[in-house]
Design a protein around this motif. Structure first.
Motif, PDB file in Angstrom:
ATOM      1  N   GLU A 135     -35.764 -27.305  16.402  1.00  0.00           N
ATOM      2  CA  GLU A 135     -36.975 -28.126  16.355  1.00  0.00           C
ATOM      3  C   GLU A 135     -36.854 -29.131  15.225  1.00  0.00           C
ATOM      4  O   GLU A 135     -36.462 -28.791  14.114  1.00  0.00           O
ATOM      5  CB  GLU A 135     -38.206 -27.249  16.140  1.00  0.00           C
ATOM      6  N   MET A 136     -37.185 -30.394  15.538  1.00  0.00           N
ATOM      7  CA  MET A 136     -37.106 -31.460  14.553  1.00  0.00           C
ATOM      8  C   MET A 136     -38.470 -32.127  14.407  1.00  0.00           C
ATOM      9  O   MET A 136     -39.259 -32.174  15.354  1.00  0.00           O
ATOM     10  CB  MET A 136     -36.062 -32.498  14.972  1.00  0.00           C
ATOM     11  N   LYS A 137     -38.703 -32.657  13.220  1.00  0.00           N
ATOM     12  CA  LYS A 137     -39.978 -33.322  12.956  1.00  0.00           C
ATOM     13  C   LYS A 137     -39.725 -34.713  12.398  1.00  0.00           C
ATOM     14  O   LYS A 137     -38.894 -34.907  11.512  1.00  0.00           O
ATOM     15  CB  LYS A 137     -40.813 -32.510  11.960  1.00  0.00           C
ATOM     16  N   CYS A 138     -40.437 -35.698  12.964  1.00  0.00           N
ATOM     17  CA  CYS A 138     -40.378 -37.081  12.489  1.00  0.00           C
ATOM     18  C   CYS A 138     -41.735 -37.451  11.915  1.00  0.00           C
ATOM     19  O   CYS A 138     -42.773 -37.205  12.544  1.00  0.00           O
ATOM     20  CB  CYS A 138     -40.019 -38.022  13.643  1.00  0.00           C
ATOM     21  N   ASN A 139     -41.756 -38.029  10.704  1.00  0.00           N
ATOM     22  CA  ASN A 139     -43.041 -38.294  10.051  1.00  0.00           C
ATOM     23  C   ASN A 139     -43.155 -39.688   9.463  1.00  0.00           C
ATOM     24  O   ASN A 139     -43.996 -39.931   8.608  1.00  0.00           O
ATOM     25  CB  ASN A 139     -43.286 -37.258   8.938  1.00  0.00           C
ATOM     26  N   ASP A 140     -42.318 -40.634   9.944  1.00  0.00           N
ATOM     27  CA  ASP A 140     -42.401 -41.974   9.365  1.00  0.00           C
ATOM     28  C   ASP A 140     -42.250 -43.059  10.422  1.00  0.00           C
ATOM     29  O   ASP A 140     -41.665 -44.101  10.188  1.00  0.00           O
ATOM     30  CB  ASP A 140     -41.330 -42.145   8.283  1.00  0.00           C
ATOM     31  N   GLY A 141     -42.754 -42.803  11.619  1.00  0.00           N
ATOM     32  CA  GLY A 141     -42.736 -43.831  12.643  1.00  0.00           C
ATOM     33  C   GLY A 141     -41.723 -43.573  13.736  1.00  0.00           C
ATOM     34  O   GLY A 141     -40.722 -42.882  13.546  1.00  0.00           O
ATOM     35  N   LEU A 142     -41.987 -44.129  14.906  1.00  0.00           N
ATOM     36  CA  LEU A 142     -41.151 -43.905  16.084  1.00  0.00           C
ATOM     37  C   LEU A 142     -40.869 -45.243  16.759  1.00  0.00           C
ATOM     38  O   LEU A 142     -41.777 -45.878  17.291  1.00  0.00           O
ATOM     39  CB  LEU A 142     -41.866 -42.974  17.066  1.00  0.00           C
ATOM     40  N   ILE A 143     -39.622 -45.663  16.735  1.00  0.00           N
ATOM     41  CA  ILE A 143     -39.244 -46.909  17.391  1.00  0.00           C
ATOM     42  C   ILE A 143     -38.470 -46.639  18.668  1.00  0.00           C
ATOM     43  O   ILE A 143     -38.305 -47.505  19.523  1.00  0.00           O
ATOM     44  CB  ILE A 143     -38.428 -47.788  16.424  1.00  0.00           C
ATOM     45  N   VAL A 144     -37.954 -45.433  18.820  1.00  0.00           N
ATOM     46  CA  VAL A 144     -37.255 -45.021  20.030  1.00  0.00           C
ATOM     47  C   VAL A 144     -37.417 -43.515  20.170  1.00  0.00           C
ATOM     48  O   VAL A 144     -37.492 -42.792  19.173  1.00  0.00           O
ATOM     49  CB  VAL A 144     -35.757 -45.413  19.976  1.00  0.00           C
ATOM     50  N   PHE A 145     -37.514 -43.031  21.400  1.00  0.00           N
ATOM     51  CA  PHE A 145     -37.600 -41.599  21.656  1.00  0.00           C
ATOM     52  C   PHE A 145     -36.222 -41.063  22.032  1.00  0.00           C
ATOM     53  O   PHE A 145     -35.324 -41.841  22.395  1.00  0.00           O
ATOM     54  CB  PHE A 145     -38.589 -41.328  22.793  1.00  0.00           C
ATOM     55  N   PRO A 146     -36.035 -39.755  21.969  1.00  0.00           N
ATOM     56  CA  PRO A 146     -34.750 -39.198  22.415  1.00  0.00           C
ATOM     57  C   PRO A 146     -34.480 -39.554  23.873  1.00  0.00           C
ATOM     58  O   PRO A 146     -35.394 -39.634  24.693  1.00  0.00           O
ATOM     59  CB  PRO A 146     -34.944 -37.685  22.246  1.00  0.00           C
ATOM     60  N   PHE A 147     -33.213 -39.792  24.191  1.00  0.00           N
ATOM     61  CA  PHE A 147     -32.819 -39.994  25.582  1.00  0.00           C
ATOM     62  C   PHE A 147     -33.017 -38.696  26.366  1.00  0.00           C
ATOM     63  O   PHE A 147     -33.089 -37.609  25.791  1.00  0.00           O
ATOM     64  CB  PHE A 147     -31.330 -40.341  25.680  1.00  0.00           C
ATOM     65  N   PHE A 148     -33.059 -38.828  27.668  1.00  0.00           N
ATOM     66  CA  PHE A 148     -32.906 -37.657  28.529  1.00  0.00           C
ATOM     67  C   PHE A 148     -31.411 -37.452  28.720  1.00  0.00           C
ATOM     68  O   PHE A 148     -30.710 -38.343  29.223  1.00  0.00           O
ATOM     69  CB  PHE A 148     -33.607 -37.880  29.870  1.00  0.00           C
ATOM     70  N   LEU A 149     -30.901 -36.299  28.310  1.00  0.00           N
ATOM     71  CA  LEU A 149     -29.470 -36.089  28.190  1.00  0.00           C
ATOM     72  C   LEU A 149     -28.992 -34.879  28.995  1.00  0.00           C
ATOM     73  O   LEU A 149     -28.637 -33.858  28.421  1.00  0.00           O
ATOM     74  CB  LEU A 149     -29.116 -35.854  26.712  1.00  0.00           C
ATOM     75  N   PRO A 150     -28.988 -34.929  30.301  1.00  0.00           N
ATOM     76  CA  PRO A 150     -28.524 -33.748  31.035  1.00  0.00           C
ATOM     77  C   PRO A 150     -27.035 -33.489  30.889  1.00  0.00           C
ATOM     78  O   PRO A 150     -26.613 -32.344  30.825  1.00  0.00           O
ATOM     79  CB  PRO A 150     -28.885 -34.062  32.492  1.00  0.00           C
ATOM     80  N   GLN A 151     -26.218 -34.540  30.816  1.00  0.00           N
ATOM     81  CA  GLN A 151     -24.782 -34.405  30.608  1.00  0.00           C
ATOM     82  C   GLN A 151     -24.387 -35.233  29.401  1.00  0.00           C
ATOM     83  O   GLN A 151     -24.913 -36.320  29.196  1.00  0.00           O
ATOM     84  CB  GLN A 151     -23.995 -34.906  31.821  1.00  0.00           C
ATOM     85  N   GLY A 152     -23.444 -34.702  28.636  1.00  0.00           N
ATOM     86  CA  GLY A 152     -23.042 -35.433  27.444  1.00  0.00           C
ATOM     87  C   GLY A 152     -21.581 -35.801  27.396  1.00  0.00           C
ATOM     88  O   GLY A 152     -21.151 -36.448  26.449  1.00  0.00           O
ATOM     89  N   SER A 153     -20.796 -35.403  28.402  1.00  0.00           N
ATOM     90  CA  SER A 153     -19.366 -35.679  28.339  1.00  0.00           C
ATOM     91  C   SER A 153     -18.750 -35.546  29.721  1.00  0.00           C
ATOM     92  O   SER A 153     -19.390 -35.075  30.668  1.00  0.00           O
ATOM     93  CB  SER A 153     -18.676 -34.704  27.377  1.00  0.00           C
ATOM     94  N   TYR A 154     -17.500 -35.958  29.826  1.00  0.00           N
ATOM     95  CA  TYR A 154     -16.730 -35.712  31.036  1.00  0.00           C
ATOM     96  C   TYR A 154     -16.565 -34.208  31.232  1.00  0.00           C
ATOM     97  O   TYR A 154     -16.662 -33.415  30.289  1.00  0.00           O
ATOM     98  CB  TYR A 154     -15.345 -36.340  30.934  1.00  0.00           C
ATOM     99  N   ASN A 155     -16.271 -33.806  32.478  1.00  0.00           N
ATOM    100  CA  ASN A 155     -15.924 -32.420  32.818  1.00  0.00           C
ATOM    101  C   ASN A 155     -17.006 -31.428  32.412  1.00  0.00           C
ATOM    102  O   ASN A 155     -16.718 -30.302  32.013  1.00  0.00           O
ATOM    103  CB  ASN A 155     -14.588 -32.031  32.170  1.00  0.00           C
ATOM    104  N   GLN A 156     -18.247 -31.875  32.521  1.00  0.00           N
ATOM    105  CA  GLN A 156     -19.380 -30.996  32.241  1.00  0.00           C
ATOM    106  C   GLN A 156     -20.382 -31.108  33.386  1.00  0.00           C
ATOM    107  O   GLN A 156     -20.844 -32.197  33.699  1.00  0.00           O
ATOM    108  CB  GLN A 156     -20.066 -31.380  30.919  1.00  0.00           C
ATOM    109  N   SER A 157     -20.680 -29.985  34.020  1.00  0.00           N
ATOM    110  CA  SER A 157     -21.666 -29.969  35.098  1.00  0.00           C
ATOM    111  C   SER A 157     -22.977 -29.387  34.578  1.00  0.00           C
ATOM    112  O   SER A 157     -23.035 -28.831  33.476  1.00  0.00           O
ATOM    113  CB  SER A 157     -21.147 -29.146  36.284  1.00  0.00           C
ATOM    114  N   VAL A 158     -24.030 -29.534  35.364  1.00  0.00           N
ATOM    115  CA  VAL A 158     -25.366 -29.110  34.939  1.00  0.00           C
ATOM    116  C   VAL A 158     -26.048 -28.347  36.065  1.00  0.00           C
ATOM    117  O   VAL A 158     -26.111 -28.838  37.206  1.00  0.00           O
ATOM    118  CB  VAL A 158     -26.235 -30.326  34.535  1.00  0.00           C
ATOM    119  N   VAL A 159     -26.557 -27.155  35.753  1.00  0.00           N
ATOM    120  CA  VAL A 159     -27.364 -26.402  36.720  1.00  0.00           C
ATOM    121  C   VAL A 159     -28.764 -26.985  36.773  1.00  0.00           C
ATOM    122  O   VAL A 159     -29.266 -27.349  37.836  1.00  0.00           O
ATOM    123  CB  VAL A 159     -27.394 -24.905  36.369  1.00  0.00           C
ATOM    124  N   GLN A 160     -29.399 -27.107  35.604  1.00  0.00           N
ATOM    125  CA  GLN A 160     -30.724 -27.724  35.563  1.00  0.00           C
ATOM    126  C   GLN A 160     -30.999 -28.255  34.160  1.00  0.00           C
ATOM    127  O   GLN A 160     -30.499 -27.741  33.164  1.00  0.00           O
ATOM    128  CB  GLN A 160     -31.815 -26.741  35.976  1.00  0.00           C
TER     129      GLN A 160
END
Length: 626
Positions: A135-160
């Motif tokens: 868990e992370m906390k931001c307390n000084d403004g938000l200019i961008v939100f985290p991406f939706f990141l189901p896959q992060g690299s080659y040769n990686q599959s995702v169940v859900q």
């Protein structure tokens, strides 16, 4: 600017609920069994981010995915963390506590408030399953939100994988999906907040293919940004590139003042100039002599330049500070210029979706009568007017008083990125040879070779020797000449001496047709191609070699003439004898571009034919005694 650049690039396939039809083990080194991201923004300046990731590591090739890393800074902190490792039977074999995480402030930047929490884990066996929750906390403004990141690299599959973000009523969430066909649900909660959700299932692993597109263009992601944001005491809007540019322009205000002594010096420096171009050249040269580049990622998210007076006083700055400093000096002599943000990694910006994490660099646009200059202020050794390969042809955003304006930098024709090798070979009957070489490189290939200029002589010898396909050779008499112009050129003359230019077998002497392409790449065509063929940089190589025949030898065999012409490139090879000289002329042109997967077999055959010609042998035979 890199503080906010999270290079996490993802892709999905069309449709949901395809798990039964897809083999998630195919091409996979790891499988994300479950991943969830939840972001709760309680205000435009405060948010909590909760992450959970369950990943199965199938074999040693996927071991890098077993580790944990988390980027923090002065406004973003890691509140909670836990980890657990299970063996193939589901038995817990390792618990990981927050106290076991290591912290590092190491960075490529000289000054930064970024730091990493990380945990390096090497699985003792395979397969294993690792669960990380944090868990992370931001307390000084938000200019961008985290991406939706189901896959992060080659040769990686995702169940859900799932993503959920809640934002205040006055700050709806904007999003843009790339390479993904997932439905994004957005609605208001009974309390009036905005709730945005997305879920995906059954994403197959993506295999890296030779000459394939960049991972950025393959793997899925959804970018989320606040429509209205508050960041480090400033407010802005992401509704368009124009509104984003208005916010960036605010960050420049009050940072272009110069000390009186410098103003006077600039007037003297340009007093004898006869045109605006000459004035720009004089000040650009002054910038190079009086400053140096360092990366400084402090302040408003690493997005605001340090004041011009500070750059003048200290003699250093990053891309933002040096570009703003150059802008201020040009303004002092009456030449307008525009602070310009750009990506050195990707050519295209999303035309209808503004976000800070699409750019990582700043340059300066100087529109002159009849010409527009693009100044790389971090490296004034780059010739004035030349657009280097990391930005040539890239989209950019010029920052003006009325906001941001998208534009595209010019690009050079592939044929101008030339490397010319001209060689004269004096060959003896014993196989020894002395070779006089003159090499000329232009534009992109000039950039590849310009580091020779600042090397020690021994390093120059090693660099030139590494490109020569001779087993025994020495390099000497190196001379360099640089032409710093809008189309820069580097000439390198040197001498090669070798005791074994060819191999002797009985009465025959086998000698190389071309010694200048020691590591020419070839590609196999064994597996079915699924991705586009992408040639990132186009170039032209031209080799002209004259081999003087030794006394007592005659030609027994010459390599065949070859001529290929394809959409992606051209190649010609001609080897002829005239009097006692063998003339070798070989010319290769590769064209940058994206080509369909069906072209790959043709491309593979093309590259193999070019390699066979570069590595071909000329056979000489000792003449019979009269």
């Amino acid at each position: 600017m890199r503080k906010l650049i999270f290079c996490l690039f993802l892709q999905s396939i069309a449709g949901l609920g395809l798990y039964a039809q897809i083999d998630l083990h195919s091409n996979a080194y790891s499988i994300v069994q479950d991943a969830s991201t939840e972001v709760i923004c309680t205000s435009p300046t405060n948010a909590v981010r909760k992450e959970r990731k369950v990943i199965q590591i199938l074999d040693e090739k996927g071991k890098a995915e077993a580790s944990f890393a988390c980027l923090c800074d002065q406004s973003t902190t890691l509140n909670k963390f836990s980890g657990e490792v299970q063996d193939s039977q589901g038995k817990v074999i390792r618990k990981i506590k927050k106290s076991e995480l290591q912290i590092t402030g190491y960075s490529s930047e000289l000054a930064t408030d970024n730091y990493f929490y990380y945990f390096n884990y090497t699985p003792p066996q395979y397969p294993i399953t690792i669960t990380y929750e944090w868990e992370m906390k931001c307390n000084d403004g938000l200019i961008v939100f985290p991406f939706f990141l189901p896959q992060g690299s080659y040769n990686q599959s995702v169940v859900q994988a799932s993503y959920r973000i809640q934002t205040p009523a006055e700050s709806p969430c904007l999003y843009h999906a790339l390479h993904i066909d997932a439905k994004v649900n957005q609605q208001k909660t009974p309390e009036g907040a905005w709730l945005t959700e997305v879920n995906v299932k059954s994403l197959p692993a993506i295999r890296k293919e030779p000459y394939g597109p960049d991972m950025y263009d393959l793997l899925p992601r959804i970018i989320f940004v606040p429509e209205h944001f508050s960041w480090a005491g400033t407010q802005g809007s992401m509704k368009s590139w124009q509104t984003y540019g208005q916010w960036q322009y605010q960050l420049l205000e009050g940072r272009s003042e110069l000390p009186p002594a410098l103003k006077e010096e600039l007037q003297k420096l340009t007093a004898s100039c006869n045109s605006p171009y000459e004035e720009v050249a004089a000040i650009y040269q002054y910038l190079g002599k009086t400053t140096r580049y360092v990366s400084i990622q402090l302040g408003i998210g690493g997005l605001q330049p340090i004041p011009a007076t500070n750059v003048h006083r200290t003699g250093f700055g990053d891309c933002k500070g040096l570009s703003n400093y150059m802008r201020a000096m040009l303004a002092e002599v009456g030449i307008p210029s525009y602070y310009t943000v750009i990506s050195t990694y990707h050519k295209k910006l999303l035309p209808d979706f503004a976000s800070v994490n699409q750019m990582n660099h700043v340059i300066l646009q100087v529109p002159l009568p009849g010409d527009t200059l693009w100044l790389e202020c971090t490296n004034p050794d780059i010739p004035l007017g030349y657009i280097h390969h990391s930005i040539a042809g890239h989209d950019a955003l010029t920052i003006k008083e009325d906001g941001g304006h998208l534009c595209r930098l010019p690009a050079y024709p592939d044929s101008l990125n030339r490397l010319l090798n001209r060689a004269s070979v004096d060959l003896s009957a014993g196989g020894e040879a002395q070779i006089k070489v003159k090499q000329s490189s232009f534009l992109l290939q000039y950039e590849d070779n310009i580091s020779l200029k600042n090397m020690e002589s021994t390093k120059q010898i090693d660099a030139l020797r590494s490109d020569i396909s001779l087993q025994q050779a020495t390099v000497s008499d190196i001379q360099l000449t640089e032409l710093k112009s809008k189309e820069p050129q580097l000439d390198v003359s040197y001498t090669i001496n070798t005791t074994q230019y060819g191999n002797r077998t009985g009465k025959r002497l086998f000698i190389p047709a071309n010694i200048f392409h020691k590591s020419f790449p070839t590609v196999d065509n064994k597996e079915k191609r699924t991705q586009d063929l992408q040639i990132i940089y186009g170039y032209q190589d031209v080799d002209s070699i004259c081999i003087h025949l030794p006394e007592g030898y005659e030609i027994e065999s010459l390599p065949r003439t070859s001529q290929l012409k394809k959409d992606f490139g051209e190649f010609q090879s001609s080897i002829k004898c005239q009097d006692r000289d063998i003339h070798v002329t070989q010319r290769l042109l590769l064209r940058q571009g994206v080509y369909s997967p069906e072209v790959y077999a043709e491309f593979s055959a093309f590259m193999k034919e070019v390699a066979s010609q570069y590595y071909s042998k000329i056979i000489l035979r000792k003449a019979e005694e009269p």
